[in-house]
Design an enzyme around this catalytic site. Structure first.
Site, PDB file in Angstrom:
ATOM      1  N   GLU A 198      38.118 -25.006  -6.810  1.00 33.04           N
ATOM      2  CA  GLU A 198      37.853 -26.090  -5.872  1.00 33.04           C
ATOM      3  C   GLU A 198      37.024 -27.181  -6.550  1.00 33.04           C
ATOM      4  OE1 GLU A 198      38.229 -24.341  -1.431  1.00 33.04           O
ATOM      5  OE2 GLU A 198      36.227 -24.139  -2.327  1.00 33.04           O
ATOM      6  N   CYS A 240      26.760 -27.084  -0.887  1.00 39.67           N
ATOM      7  CA  CYS A 240      26.196 -26.253  -1.947  1.00 39.67           C
ATOM      8  C   CYS A 240      26.354 -24.776  -1.611  1.00 39.67           C
ATOM      9  CB  CYS A 240      24.722 -26.606  -2.112  1.00 39.67           C
ATOM     10  SG  CYS A 240      23.870 -25.615  -3.339  1.00 39.67           S
TER      11      CYS A 240
END
Length: 428
Positions: free
Chosen positions: A142, A419
Site C-alpha cells: 500500500e 499511521c
C-alpha cells in the site's frame, strides 16, 4: 526436488519453491524465527525466469553503462531519465525521441516499473488517497498520497509486510514476506507524481505542507488549510513510513533515495525525505557514518525498556539505552535532530508521568516529539489517547523540558491510511 542449506530446507515444484526450517535440525521452529526475524515457518515463492529488468532500479550512471555495454550511445541516458522522471511516461512507446534501435533494446530487456493498481480509495474529507499496488510476483503493498497547497506528500512502503512485529501496527500484524527492490520503492513515488498530473484530485481539499517526520494521513491541528489546490501540484515530500522497516532493507532504500534525489529527475531534496525506523540500531549508526541526507524519525512509544519491549518487540534485541546512544551519535555526527514518534494509547503511555519520562530521556538531545493518537487496527485492542491527555503531554514537554512537539490530527482513518494502519489481508 529438495535440498538443504544449513538448517533451511528448500523444496522446488515447477516454478514454485518453498522455504522452511528443517524440523529435524537443532532449534526447529525457534531456529527459523531467529534466522528470519519472526517470519512464518513456511514461505512460498514463485520464480519468474523471463521477468524484464525494472528500469527504475537504475541510477543514471548505471543507465549510461548499460547503454555502453550494448554499443549504444550513452548520451541517450539523459533523455531516458527525463522520460522516466520528468515526463513520467508509462511505457517505451512514449519515448518517441529515442532512436528505434535504443528503444527496441529497452523493450527487449526492460520494463517501466512493475506495479499494477489493484485498488485506489479516497478518504471522505478528500485529503488522502490510498493505493493498493500489485507487484510482479503477485505480492501487494500500500502507498498513500496526501495533498497540500501546491504540493503533495507520498508515503511509500519498503517491504511487503514487516518483521518488527509492533503490537499496534497492522503491517507488523501481517508478518514479513520480502524486501522491496529499489525500483519498486521508486515506482511508488513515480506513480504518485503521475497521479498528481491527472484531474483525479481537482476537487480535493488540501493541507499546508507538514514539517518533516509526519506520516501519511496525518497532520498537526494548527495546519489545517482548506484552500483549493492548483491544477498541477508537485510531489514535494516523501516519507518512508509505509509498510515495512526501511533500515531492515537498507541497501535498496538508500539506492531508491539516491535515485529520487537526482537533480535531473524528481529531485527530492534532503529536507524533503523522512525515514522512520522502529529502532534498528546498526542502521541508525550506518546512517550517521554515511551522513545520508534524510530526516530520521524513531518510533519510541515508551521511555522505559520493559514497557517499550511490550509494544515494540525489537527492543529486546536493541534495548532502549543502545537506541538512545545510537540516536545521540547520529545527531552528533550529522548535526540533525531526530523526530521521536509517540503513539498515544489511553492508560498505557499518555499520562503526565509518561510525558516527564520522555522529557528526561531526551534531555540534551536535538529532538522533536510527534504525538500520534492510536489508530485502530484489527489486531490490537487499544484506545487512542484523549485530546486533553495529548495537550497535557505536550504542555509538560514544552514547559518543563523546552522540548518541541506536535499533536497530530488523524487523517485517512476511514480508509485505513493513517499511521500504523497499512496492511494487505492476504499474501501468496
Amino acid at each position: 526436488m529438495r535440498f538443504l542449506t544449513g538448517n533451511v530446507v528448500v523444496r522446488a515444484r515447477g516454478a514454485d519453491f518453498f522455504v522452511a526450517i528443517d524440523a529435524r535440525s537443532a532449534g526447529g521452529a525457534d531456529a527459523w524465527l531467529a534466522l528470519t526475524n519472526g517470519a512464518p515457518l513456511l514461505r512460498r515463492f514463485t520464480l519468474s525466469p523471463s521477468a524484464p529488468t525494472n528500469l527504475y532500479d537504475f541510477t543514471r550512471a548505471e543507465l549510461r553503462l548499460w547503454l555502453s555495454r550494448r554499443e549504444l550511445n550513452p548520451v541517450h541516458a539523459a533523455r531516458i531519465w527525463s522520460y522516466l522522471y520528468l515526463d513520467l511516461v508509462e511505457g517505451f512507446g512514449a519515448m518517441t525521441e529515442l532512436p528505434a534501435r535504443v528503444r527496441a533494446r529497452l523493450e527487449a530487456e526492460m520494463c517501466v516499473g512493475n506495479l499494477k493498481i489493484a485498488r485506489e480509495t479516497d478518504s471522505r474529507d478528500g485529503f488522502t488517497r490510498k493505493y493498493l499496488l500489485e507487484l510482479a510476483d503477485g505480492a501487494a503493498i500500500e502507498t498513500v498520497l496526501m495533498r497540500f497547497a501546491g504540493r503533495a506528500t507520498a508515503c511509500v512502503s519498503s517491504q511487503v509486510g514487516c518483521a518488527m512485529g509492533c503490537v499496534f501496527c497492522a503491517t507488523g500484524q501481517m508478518g514479513y514476506t520480502r524486501h522491496l527492490t529499489a525500483g519498486e520503492i521508486v515506482a511508488q513515488a513515480v506513480h504518485v507524481a503521475r497521479a498528481l498530473r491527472t484531474a483525479a484530485f481537482e476537487k480535493c481539499h488540501v493541507m499546508r505542507d507538514p514539517s518533516p517526520g509526519r506520516e501519511a494521513g496525518e497532520k498537526s491541528r494548527d495546519e489545517a488549510d482548506r484552500h483549493r489546490a492548483p491544477p498541477t501540484p508537485r510531489l514535494r515530500n516523501l516519507v518512508l513510513m509505509g509498510m515495512g522497516e526501511p533500515l531492515h532493507n537498507y541497501e535498496a532504500v538508500m539506492r531508491a533515495v539516491d535515485i529520487l534525489r537526482d537533480d535531473g529527475g524528481l529531485a527530492l531534496g534532503a529536507e524533503r525525505i523522512t525515514l522512520s525506523t522502529v529502532g534498528v540500531v546498526p542502521g541508525i549508526l550506518r546512517l550517521a557514518a554515511e551522513k545520508r541526507p534524510v530526516h530520521l524519525a524513531v518510533s519510541l512509544h515508551a521511555a522505559d525498556q520493559e514497557e517499550r519491549a511490550a509494544l515494540v518487540p525489537v527492543a529486546k534485541k536493541w534495548p532502549l539505552d543502545e537506541l538512545m546512544a545510537a540516536c545521540r551519535t547520529y545527531s552528533e555526527t550529522t548535526g540533525r535532530r531526530v523526530f521521536y514518534e509517540w503513539t498515544l494509547i489511553e492508560g498505557r503511555n499518555d499520562t503526565a508521568a509518561h510525558a516527564r519520562a520522555v522529557g528526561r530521556l531526551l534531555r540534551g538531545l536535538p529532538a522533536q516529539v510527534n504525538l500520534i493518537p492510536l489508530n485502530p487496527t484489527a489486531g490490537y485492542d487499544g484506545t487512542p489517547g484523549r485530546t486533553e491527555a495529548a495537550r497535557r503531554f505536550q504542555e509538560i514537554l514544552s514547559r518543563e523540558f523546552a522540548l518541541p512537539s506536535t499533536v497530530r490530527q488523524r487523517r485517512g482513518i476511514d480508509i485505513a491510511a493513517g499511521c500504523g494502519q497499512l496492511a494487505v489481508a492476504e499474501q501468496s
